[in-house]
Design an enzyme around this catalytic site. Structure first.
Site: not given
Ligand code: BES
Ligand code: MN
Ligand code: ZN
Length: 497
Positions: A275, A349
């Protein structure tokens, strides 16, 4: 955690505190029972203060006035409950928050829990107390120097209610919920060097004191079970991954449990798909789903809910490292399906895929609800006001919607469907873990659904509500503890025998 309120329950017979708090309605009636405590001087003061401050009793508004010398209290605080006719829509927890917001550290206050016109039930009074507690929470464990010297001093609160015994009883359950919310907030607020997977698991293990059965699965056990998608996320971290199973057996022995699953990424750097630096510190809150599940299990056990409930949390740290997973890797999840890793930052996920599959397979629950700070895209869609709700079950959605309205922790249903599902097909594997920006929250939910059989299931994307949400009457903390009240309410309304 610090909880500055020290609550005491007393009847409506006298004023003993330095501050007197009364509820006033639009048009400014104070309750008869409060009038006795206010005294003549107090009534006059209230009338004068109101005309000077132009406060008319608007819901959650208020004023604070210095009392005349002869009054048995030093300050008079009036808090509005709004128009007399709208009493059904009054949110009593918010009202409690507004009251607590007017109290000052190091002082004592008497709160007159009586409405100007109608009866205030013990449940409503307890809800006010819950709101007060939630508002008074502050995470100051790491502040060694407080700005104002008296900031940390307690507030001695006497709740004045017609039937203290009934309030005491109603408050027990509300306190269990407040403590669950505050536990969740603590977990979200803790820094990531302190709260890593093993430490989180140890904190969850403390629920054993309340009668929760806690099982901690370590990496060796996870490998044996086959949670390879979850382990792949954690493999770049020096910290080991964990899965924690919490069981509260308050229902009938034979009854299928309800199940809650949480994403617990104790820090999300993004991994090799790292990020950008700005705001990355917020990713300590990427375990807010797991925190909510832990806080909920606390609440259910502490109030001895008559339900069988399972909480399962997947705890990992997502770090870039020589051993980290790569974009292009293909992993096999517990379900046996293969996943092409496109973006290592779509890690939540992967964790949930294994935990969802494990939970439905092992516990055959009535339903599964997972909570996850899953996508930035849900912030784009819904802001901080609603959690995204994705589900294969209309009835469950309806119940969640109603519990949301009742608690103020609201949800907004988002679509699922074949066309979105197709977007996560992969060239090389059964599916890929990222389909790009468009519909990002939906494709993430489709990925989860590929790991759910026909168990009724709901996914709550809480990236916008679990942390960093704007101040509210009942929350001033970065980590909000969002979802504990919602799910406690869902269980209370529909799943307790
Ligand atoms: N933990 C983040 C999502 C997030 C973003 C939570 C902002 C709270 C605030 C999640 O793991 C993530 O990085 N999602 C990516 C998915 C993308 C790579 C497909 C995102 O939202 O950008
Ligand atoms: Mn991520
Ligand atoms: Zn994440």
């Amino acid at each position: 955690m610090s909880q500055r309120l020290k609550l005491e329950l007393k009847p409506l017979d006298a004023v003993t505190g330095q501050d007197l708090v009364v509820l006033v309605a639009d048009g400014l009636a104070a309750p008869g029972s409060a009038r006795d405590l206010l005294g003549e001087a107090g009534e006059e003061l209230l009338a004068r203060a109101v005309s000077v401050e132009r406060f008319k009793g608007k819901a959650l508004g208020g004023l604070t006035a210095l009392a005349p010398q002869q009054a048995p209290y030093q300050r008079l605080i009036a808090v509005g409950v709004g128009p007399l006719a709208d009493r059904d829509t009054l949110d009593f927890a918010k009202l409690g928050g507004a009251i607590a917001g007017r109290l000052a550290p190091g002082r004592s206050a008497d709160i007159v829990l009586a409405l100007p016109d109608a009866e205030l039930s013990a449940e409503q009074a307890a809800e006010i107390a819950l709101g007060m507690k939630l508002r008074a929470y502050a995470f100051d464990r790491y502040k060694t120097k407080s700005k104002e010297p008296d900031e940390a001093e307690p507030i001695g609160v006497t709740l004045r209610f017609a039937d203290p015994a009934a309030l005491k009883k109603a408050l027990k359950a509300r306190e269990a919920v407040a403590n669950g919310v505050m536990l969740a907030r603590d977990l979200v607020n803790e820094p990531p060097n302190i709260l890593f997977p093993e430490e989180f698991a140890e904190r969850a293990a403390k629920l054993a004191k309340l009668g929760v059965e806690v099982e901690i699965l370590d990496e060796k056990q996870l490998r044996k079970i086959g949670m390879r998608a979850l382990l792949a996320v954690g493999q770049g971290s020096r910290r080991e991954s964990r899965v924690v199973v919490m069981r509260w057996n308050g229902g009938k022995g034979s009854e299928a449990p309800v199940a809650f699953i949480g994403k617990g990424v104790t820090f999300d750097t993004g991994g090799i798909s790292i990020k950008p630096g700005g705001g990355m510190e917020d990713m300590k809150g990427d375990m807010a789903g797991a925190a909510c599940v832990t806080g909920l299990m606390h609440a259910l056990a502490a109030r001895k809910a008559k339900v069988n409930a399972i909480g399962v949390i997947g705890l990992v740290e997502n770090m870039p490292d020589g051993n980290a997973q790569r974009p292009g890797d293909i992993v096999t999840s517990l379900s046996g399906q293969t996943i092409e890793i496109i973006n290592t930052d779509a890690e939540g996920r992967l964790v949930l895929a294994d935990v969802l599959w494990y939970t439905q397979d092992r516990f055959k629950p009535k339903f599964m609800i997972n909570l996850a700070t899953l996508t930035g895209a849900i912030l784009v869609a819904l802001g901080h006001e609603n959690a995204g709700l994705f589900s294969n079950d209309d009835a469950l959605c309806e119940r969640l919607g109603a519990a949301g309205q009742a608690t103020g922790e609201t949800v907004w249903r988002m679509p699922l469907g074949k066309a979105y599902d197709k977007m996560i097909d992969s060239k090389f594997a059964d599916m890929k873990n990222s389909a790009g920006r468009y519909g990002g929250s939906i494709t993430a939910a489709q990925f989860l659904q590929r790991h759910v059989n026909d168990t009724p299931w709901a996914h709550l994307d809480i990236a916008g509500t679990g942390m960093n949400s704007p101040n509210s009457e009942t929350n001033r903390s970065w980590g909000s503890g969002w979802g504990v009240r919602l799910l406690d309410r869902l269980v209370r309304d529909h799943y307790e025998r």
